[in-house]
Write a protein that holds these residues in place. Structure first.
Motif, PDB file in Angstrom:
ATOM      1  N   VAL A  15       0.840  -1.198   0.000  1.00  0.00           N
ATOM      2  CA  VAL A  15       0.000   0.000   0.000  1.00  0.00           C
ATOM      3  C   VAL A  15       0.876   1.250   0.000  1.00  0.00           C
ATOM      4  O   VAL A  15       1.957   1.260   0.590  1.00  0.00           O
ATOM      5  N   ARG A  74      -2.539  -6.766   5.945  1.00  0.00           N
ATOM      6  CA  ARG A  74      -3.228  -5.502   5.643  1.00  0.00           C
ATOM      7  C   ARG A  74      -2.353  -4.494   4.909  1.00  0.00           C
ATOM      8  O   ARG A  74      -2.850  -3.534   4.345  1.00  0.00           O
ATOM      9  N   TYR A  77      -2.013  -5.299  -1.109  1.00  0.00           N
ATOM     10  CA  TYR A  77      -3.284  -5.338  -1.841  1.00  0.00           C
ATOM     11  C   TYR A  77      -3.031  -5.902  -3.243  1.00  0.00           C
ATOM     12  O   TYR A  77      -1.889  -6.054  -3.667  1.00  0.00           O
ATOM     13  N   GLU A 115      -6.910 -11.339  -0.268  1.00  0.00           N
ATOM     14  CA  GLU A 115      -7.477 -10.025  -0.603  1.00  0.00           C
ATOM     15  C   GLU A 115      -8.636  -9.691   0.340  1.00  0.00           C
ATOM     16  O   GLU A 115      -8.726  -8.569   0.848  1.00  0.00           O
ATOM     17  N   ARG A 119      -8.551  -6.559   3.194  1.00  0.00           N
ATOM     18  CA  ARG A 119      -9.589  -5.520   3.269  1.00  0.00           C
ATOM     19  C   ARG A 119     -10.202  -5.472   4.669  1.00  0.00           C
ATOM     20  O   ARG A 119     -10.413  -4.398   5.233  1.00  0.00           O
ATOM     21  N   HIS A 138      -4.712   3.683   2.037  1.00  0.00           N
ATOM     22  CA  HIS A 138      -5.131   2.863   0.898  1.00  0.00           C
ATOM     23  C   HIS A 138      -6.655   2.815   0.767  1.00  0.00           C
ATOM     24  O   HIS A 138      -7.186   2.929  -0.335  1.00  0.00           O
ATOM     25  N   GLU A 144     -12.153   2.032  -0.937  1.00  0.00           N
ATOM     26  CA  GLU A 144     -12.440   0.791  -0.222  1.00  0.00           C
ATOM     27  C   GLU A 144     -13.240   1.034   1.043  1.00  0.00           C
ATOM     28  O   GLU A 144     -14.012   0.191   1.471  1.00  0.00           O
TER      29      GLU A 144
END
Length: 146
Positions: A15, A74, A77, A115, A119, A138, A144
């Motif tokens: 990120v 985390r 991505y 993934e 998120r 991010h 998101e």
């Protein structure tokens, strides 16, 4: 190329900015080991209590050398399966704790699970507190958080 067989790994990107600190109000670029946006290869996932950590191989932030680092899910991505032919990555993988990579049949489901988990973990960072004004994390940059 010396004709080595490719190994299935999961490619991802770091990120650009991540939230940290009390209430997630502080922003940091990339991670301590990798620059934001850097491409890394996931060689192993510590599935234990939810896949919160993984082992990634990528170019180090300051030296540009290939390194293997345990990092939080985390902070990455865009997880995707990738057959890796890069000699430096394969060399680093052979010398690692987990030299086998991923099973070709399960690499797609593993990348999708990573993934989803990434998120979820990003959303859990200080969920009750608002993001700072003009937040660059991010989740805000990609929409998101909406």
């Amino acid at each position: 190329m010396d004709g080595e067989e490719p190994v299935w790994l999961i490619a991802a990107n770091v990120v650009a900015w991540r939230r940290r600190g009390t209430g997630g109000q502080e922003l940091r670029p990339g991670t301590k080991a990798f620059k934001g946006g850097a491409k890394v290869y996931v060689s192993h996932v510590h599935w234990g209590p939810g896949g919160e950590r993984l082992t990634a191989i990528g170019r180090a932030r300051h030296t540009g050398r290939w390194v293997e680092v345990d990092t939080a899910t985390r902070h990455l991505y865009g997880f995707r399966p990738k057959a890796v032919y890069t000699p430096r990555v394969l060399e680093r993988l052979r010398g690692s704790r987990y030299p086998e990579g991923f099973d070709a049949d399960r690499v797609v489901t593993a990348s999708e699970a990573l993934e989803r988990n990434a998120r979820k973990y990003r959303a859990e960072i200080a969920p009750a507190l608002p993001h700072p004004d003009r937040c660059l994390c991010h989740a805000c940059l990609t929409g998101e958080s909406a």
